[in-house]
Enzyme design. Structure first.
Site, PDB file in Angstrom:
ATOM      1  N   ASP A   6     -11.645  -0.277   2.015  1.00 59.03           N
ATOM      2  CA  ASP A   6     -10.395   0.477   2.113  1.00 59.03           C
ATOM      3  C   ASP A   6     -10.605   1.632   3.085  1.00 59.03           C
ATOM      4  O   ASP A   6     -11.643   2.303   3.074  1.00 59.03           O
ATOM      5  CB  ASP A   6      -9.994   1.001   0.731  1.00 59.03           C
ATOM      6  CG  ASP A   6      -8.546   1.479   0.701  1.00 59.03           C
ATOM      7  OD1 ASP A   6      -7.724   0.827   0.033  1.00 59.03           O
ATOM      8  OD2 ASP A   6      -8.248   2.517   1.338  1.00 59.03           O
ATOM      9  N   ASN A  53      -1.867  -3.424  -7.463  1.00 56.94           N
ATOM     10  CA  ASN A  53      -0.586  -2.725  -7.492  1.00 56.94           C
ATOM     11  C   ASN A  53       0.498  -3.720  -7.115  1.00 56.94           C
ATOM     12  O   ASN A  53       0.361  -4.455  -6.129  1.00 56.94           O
ATOM     13  CB  ASN A  53      -0.599  -1.542  -6.519  1.00 56.94           C
ATOM     14  CG  ASN A  53      -1.440  -0.397  -7.049  1.00 56.94           C
ATOM     15  OD1 ASN A  53      -1.452  -0.140  -8.249  1.00 56.94           O
ATOM     16  ND2 ASN A  53      -2.156   0.278  -6.159  1.00 56.94           N
ATOM     17  N   GLU A  57       1.862  -0.227  -1.400  1.00 60.76           N
ATOM     18  CA  GLU A  57       2.274   0.187  -0.055  1.00 60.76           C
ATOM     19  C   GLU A  57       2.213  -0.952   0.948  1.00 60.76           C
ATOM     20  O   GLU A  57       2.992  -0.994   1.887  1.00 60.76           O
ATOM     21  CB  GLU A  57       1.389   1.345   0.427  1.00 60.76           C
ATOM     22  CG  GLU A  57       1.768   2.653  -0.230  1.00 60.76           C
ATOM     23  CD  GLU A  57       0.839   3.786   0.136  1.00 60.76           C
ATOM     24  OE1 GLU A  57      -0.098   3.566   0.940  1.00 60.76           O
ATOM     25  OE2 GLU A  57       1.050   4.889  -0.393  1.00 60.76           O
ATOM     26  N   HIS A  91      -3.272  -7.692  -2.637  1.00 60.19           N
ATOM     27  CA  HIS A  91      -4.663  -7.242  -2.474  1.00 60.19           C
ATOM     28  C   HIS A  91      -5.191  -6.717  -3.799  1.00 60.19           C
ATOM     29  O   HIS A  91      -4.493  -6.003  -4.511  1.00 60.19           O
ATOM     30  CB  HIS A  91      -4.774  -6.160  -1.394  1.00 60.19           C
ATOM     31  CG  HIS A  91      -3.801  -5.034  -1.546  1.00 60.19           C
ATOM     32  ND1 HIS A  91      -2.487  -5.135  -1.141  1.00 60.19           N
ATOM     33  CD2 HIS A  91      -3.934  -3.780  -2.045  1.00 60.19           C
ATOM     34  CE1 HIS A  91      -1.851  -4.005  -1.381  1.00 60.19           C
ATOM     35  NE2 HIS A  91      -2.707  -3.155  -1.943  1.00 60.19           N
TER      36      HIS A  91
HETATM   37  P1  5GP Z   1      -1.547  -0.303  -2.197  1.00 69.76           P
HETATM   38  O1  5GP Z   1      -1.034   1.099  -2.349  1.00 69.76           O
HETATM   39  O2  5GP Z   1      -0.586  -1.161  -1.440  1.00 69.76           O
HETATM   40  O3  5GP Z   1      -2.001  -0.911  -3.495  1.00 69.76           O
HETATM   41  O4  5GP Z   1      -2.874  -0.174  -1.357  1.00 69.76           O
HETATM   42  C1  5GP Z   1      -2.936  -0.232   0.030  1.00 69.76           C
HETATM   43  C2  5GP Z   1      -4.326   0.198   0.419  1.00 69.76           C
HETATM   44  O5  5GP Z   1      -4.553  -0.160   1.759  1.00 69.76           O
HETATM   45  C3  5GP Z   1      -4.548   1.727   0.308  1.00 69.76           C
HETATM   46  O6  5GP Z   1      -5.622   1.992  -0.592  1.00 69.76           O
HETATM   47  C4  5GP Z   1      -4.869   2.147   1.739  1.00 69.76           C
HETATM   48  O7  5GP Z   1      -5.873   3.150   1.807  1.00 69.76           O
HETATM   49  C5  5GP Z   1      -5.334   0.840   2.360  1.00 69.76           C
HETATM   50  N1  5GP Z   1      -5.086   0.750   3.801  1.00 69.76           N
HETATM   51  C6  5GP Z   1      -3.941   1.114   4.447  1.00 69.76           C
HETATM   52  N2  5GP Z   1      -4.063   0.869   5.777  1.00 69.76           N
HETATM   53  C7  5GP Z   1      -5.306   0.346   5.952  1.00 69.76           C
HETATM   54  C8  5GP Z   1      -6.004  -0.117   7.122  1.00 69.76           C
HETATM   55  O8  5GP Z   1      -5.524  -0.104   8.260  1.00 69.76           O
HETATM   56  N3  5GP Z   1      -7.272  -0.595   6.934  1.00 69.76           N
HETATM   57  C9  5GP Z   1      -7.846  -0.629   5.687  1.00 69.76           C
HETATM   58  N4  5GP Z   1      -9.102  -1.102   5.608  1.00 69.76           N
HETATM   59  N5  5GP Z   1      -7.213  -0.217   4.573  1.00 69.76           N
HETATM   60  C10 5GP Z   1      -5.954   0.275   4.701  1.00 69.76           C
END
Ligand code: 5GP
Ligand code: ZN
Length: 228
Positions: free
Chosen positions: A143, A200, A208, A213
């Site tokens: 992440d 999530n 987000e 994932h």
């Molecule tokens: P969500 O909130 O959708 O469950 O988690 C999305 C995750 O993706 C977040 O923890 C965020 O830090 C991660 N993330 C967002 N953009 C990127 C990216 O460009 N590369 C990586 N490796 N992680 C990302």
């Protein structure tokens, strides 16, 4: 057998090229940007930067390969003919041209929009990520804003919006994701002390990125399950 793959950053091409690398087949890709080049180079591919309409780049790309797999959404006349001529001049014995529109059929046309998806672009190599593990069907990477000492995201390479959609559409793929979660947790040394897996899902959970994932978190005490 060294294969040149065009369209490696596309939906079908990225999966095909990724599978070739997973099977340790030497591949060369022709990509348009330095970022795409760096991402494929890091994954172990030979890389030529250039456009299919650029005769010099194409000449370089076809030299010394045993086969060419040309993957394009629609087979553009000019680019495809140019590639075929370069292949003939260089004595490449095999040229396979595939319209990826036809591979998926019209019912999948909607999935073209998935290239707007951040994680699909990580799968295609267009956006770099620190990969931890790759299988034929899944990808694990760190992440970008870790919330624990170990914070790894595990995704299916194929686009599904969330875990509920994935589980209903393809139970085998859902189990592949969980298997990768387990292997990653073991390799990261998280199993003995325990770790947390979070999917999530939807707005209330604050999802987000709309590509399913698993967050694999561990390496330290993680505190209460929900913020209080
Ligand atoms: P969500 O909130 O959708 O469950 O988690 C999305 C995750 O993706 C977040 O923890 C965020 O830090 C991660 N993330 C967002 N953009 C990127 C990216 O460009 N590369 C990586 N490796 N992680 C990302
Ligand atoms: Zn996606």
């Amino acid at each position: 057998m060294r294969t040149l793959i065009t369209g490696a950053t596309g939906r079908v091409g990225s999966r095909y090229a990724g599978q070739q690398l997973a099977h340790r087949q030497p591949i060369r890709v022709l990509v348009q940007t330095e970022d795409q080049a760096a991402a494929w180079w890091n994954r172990g591919a030979e890389v030529i930067v250039g456009d299919l309409c650029d005769t010099d780049a194409v000449k370089l790309a076809v030299t010394g390969v045993d086969a060419i797999v040309h993957l394009a959404a629609a087979l553009d006349d000019y680019a495809t003919t140019g590639l075929a001529e370069a292949a003939r001049d260089a004595g490449v014995p095999r040229l396979v041209c595939v319209s990826t529109n036809l591979v998926s059929g019209p019912e999948h046309t909607m999935s073209f929009v998935t290239m707007d998806c951040l994680f699909c672009r990580i799968v295609s190599g267009e956006i770099p990520a620190t990969l931890v593990r790759e299988t034929d069907t899944t990808l694990a990477f760190r992440d970008i804003m870790p919330k624990a000492v170990s914070h790894i995201l595990v995704i299916p390479k194929e686009h599904y919006a969330d875990v509920a959609t994935l589980a209903q559409a393809d139970a085998k793929l859902a189990s592949d994701v969980l298997e990768t979660v387990a292997i990653v947790a073991e390799h990261e040394g998280l199993v003995a002390d325990g770790f947390r897996v979070i999917f999530n899902t939807g707005e209330y959970a604050g999802q987000e990125v709309s590509h399913v994932h698993a967050h694999v978190l561990g390496g330290e005490p993680l505190g209460p399950m929900l913020a209080t």
